[in-house]
Design a protein around this motif. Structure first.
Motif, short mmCIF file in Angstrom:
data_model
loop_
_atom_site.label_atom_id
_atom_site.label_comp_id
_atom_site.label_asym_id
_atom_site.label_seq_id
_atom_site.Cartn_x
_atom_site.Cartn_y
_atom_site.Cartn_z
N ARG A 84 13.54 -73.17 25.22
CA ARG A 84 14.60 -74.10 24.85
C ARG A 84 15.36 -73.66 23.61
NH1 ARG A 84 13.70 -79.14 27.55
NH2 ARG A 84 11.63 -79.23 28.40
N ALA A 85 14.67 -72.96 22.69
CA ALA A 85 15.27 -72.64 21.41
C ALA A 85 16.30 -71.52 21.50
CB ALA A 85 14.19 -72.26 20.41
N ALA A 86 16.09 -70.55 22.37
CA ALA A 86 17.00 -69.42 22.46
C ALA A 86 17.50 -69.26 23.89
CB ALA A 86 16.30 -68.14 22.03
N PRO A 87 18.79 -69.06 24.06
CA PRO A 87 19.29 -68.84 25.42
C PRO A 87 18.82 -67.51 25.97
CG PRO A 87 21.03 -68.47 23.82
CD PRO A 87 19.83 -68.99 23.06
N THR A 88 18.68 -67.43 27.26
CA THR A 88 18.23 -66.19 27.88
C THR A 88 19.43 -65.35 28.31
OG1 THR A 88 18.09 -67.25 30.02
CG2 THR A 88 16.09 -67.22 28.70
N LEU A 89 19.22 -64.06 28.33
CA LEU A 89 20.29 -63.14 28.73
C LEU A 89 20.32 -62.94 30.24
CD1 LEU A 89 19.98 -60.36 26.01
CD2 LEU A 89 21.79 -62.04 26.25
N GLY A 90 19.22 -63.18 30.90
CA GLY A 90 19.17 -62.92 32.33
C GLY A 90 19.19 -61.42 32.57
N LYS A 91 20.08 -60.94 33.44
CA LYS A 91 20.15 -59.51 33.76
C LYS A 91 21.25 -58.81 32.97
CE LYS A 91 18.27 -59.96 38.38
NZ LYS A 91 18.42 -59.71 39.79
N LYS A 92 21.86 -59.50 32.03
CA LYS A 92 22.92 -58.89 31.23
C LYS A 92 22.33 -57.91 30.23
CE LYS A 92 25.83 -62.99 31.41
NZ LYS A 92 26.46 -64.05 30.63
N THR A 93 23.12 -56.90 29.85
CA THR A 93 22.71 -55.96 28.82
C THR A 93 23.51 -56.24 27.56
OG1 THR A 93 24.33 -54.35 29.58
CG2 THR A 93 22.11 -54.18 30.50
N CYS A 94 22.96 -55.83 26.44
CA CYS A 94 23.65 -56.03 25.17
C CYS A 94 24.69 -54.94 24.94
CB CYS A 94 22.63 -56.01 24.02
SG CYS A 94 21.50 -57.40 24.07
N PRO A 95 25.77 -55.27 24.24
CA PRO A 95 26.80 -54.26 23.95
C PRO A 95 26.27 -53.17 23.01
CG PRO A 95 27.48 -56.45 23.19
CD PRO A 95 26.12 -56.58 23.75
N ALA A 96 26.99 -52.07 22.92
CA ALA A 96 26.59 -50.97 22.05
C ALA A 96 26.46 -51.45 20.61
CB ALA A 96 27.62 -49.84 22.15
N GLY A 97 25.42 -50.98 19.92
CA GLY A 97 25.21 -51.36 18.52
C GLY A 97 24.37 -52.61 18.35
N THR A 98 23.97 -53.23 19.46
CA THR A 98 23.13 -54.42 19.38
C THR A 98 21.88 -54.23 20.23
OG1 THR A 98 24.25 -55.50 21.23
CG2 THR A 98 25.12 -55.95 19.04
N VAL A 99 20.85 -55.01 19.93
CA VAL A 99 19.61 -54.97 20.70
C VAL A 99 19.23 -56.38 21.10
CG1 VAL A 99 18.75 -52.87 19.61
CG2 VAL A 99 18.22 -55.06 18.59
N SER B 239 16.88 -59.49 21.22
CA SER B 239 15.80 -60.06 20.41
C SER B 239 15.71 -61.54 20.72
CB SER B 239 16.07 -59.83 18.93
OG SER B 239 15.09 -60.50 18.15
N LEU B 240 14.56 -61.98 21.24
CA LEU B 240 14.34 -63.39 21.58
C LEU B 240 15.40 -63.92 22.54
CD1 LEU B 240 13.28 -64.78 18.10
CD2 LEU B 240 11.80 -64.18 20.01
N GLY B 241 15.86 -63.09 23.44
CA GLY B 241 16.79 -63.52 24.45
C GLY B 241 18.25 -63.51 24.06
N THR B 242 18.57 -63.01 22.86
CA THR B 242 19.97 -62.94 22.43
C THR B 242 20.25 -61.52 21.92
OG1 THR B 242 19.42 -63.68 20.20
CG2 THR B 242 20.09 -65.37 21.76
N CYS B 243 21.50 -61.16 21.81
CA CYS B 243 21.89 -59.85 21.28
C CYS B 243 22.10 -59.96 19.77
CB CYS B 243 23.17 -59.37 21.94
SG CYS B 243 22.99 -59.03 23.70
N VAL B 244 21.42 -59.08 19.03
CA VAL B 244 21.57 -59.05 17.57
C VAL B 244 21.92 -57.64 17.16
CG1 VAL B 244 20.01 -60.98 17.12
CG2 VAL B 244 19.09 -58.68 17.24
N THR B 245 22.49 -57.50 15.96
CA THR B 245 22.88 -56.18 15.46
C THR B 245 21.66 -55.33 15.25
OG1 THR B 245 24.74 -57.21 14.32
CG2 THR B 245 24.16 -54.99 13.64
#
Length: 85
Positions: free
Chosen positions: A60-75, A77-83
């Protein structure tokens, strides 16, 4: 006069049940709340008529990415893209 009193008792009883039914919703900070029936399960504490979890639920706390990938320069973490570091 007796009818008015009976109607008032019925209305307050229904209002109390309606409030109790919606009282155990998850909190805004992601903590799960369940109805209490006796003692609370492990990982929960008593909060009014509910049992509330000690820690936020990661689902509930963090949204999930599902099958999406993170953009370049991000990774991811806990279901979200971070720098990335």
């Amino acid at each position: 006069m007796i009818r008015i009193a009976l109607i008032a008792v019925a209305i307050t009883g229904l209002a109390g049940e309606a409030l109790a039914a919606g009282a155990c919703r998850p909190t805004l900070d992601g903590k799960d709340r369940i109805e209490r029936s006796g003692a609370c399960p492990s990982g929960y504490f008593v909060r009014g008529a509910c049992c509330e979890s000690f820690q936020p639920s990661p689902q509930r706390a963090a949204p999930t990415l599902g099958k999406k990938t993170c953009p370049a320069g991000t990774v991811a973490s806990l279901g979200t893209c971070v720098t990335g570091k």
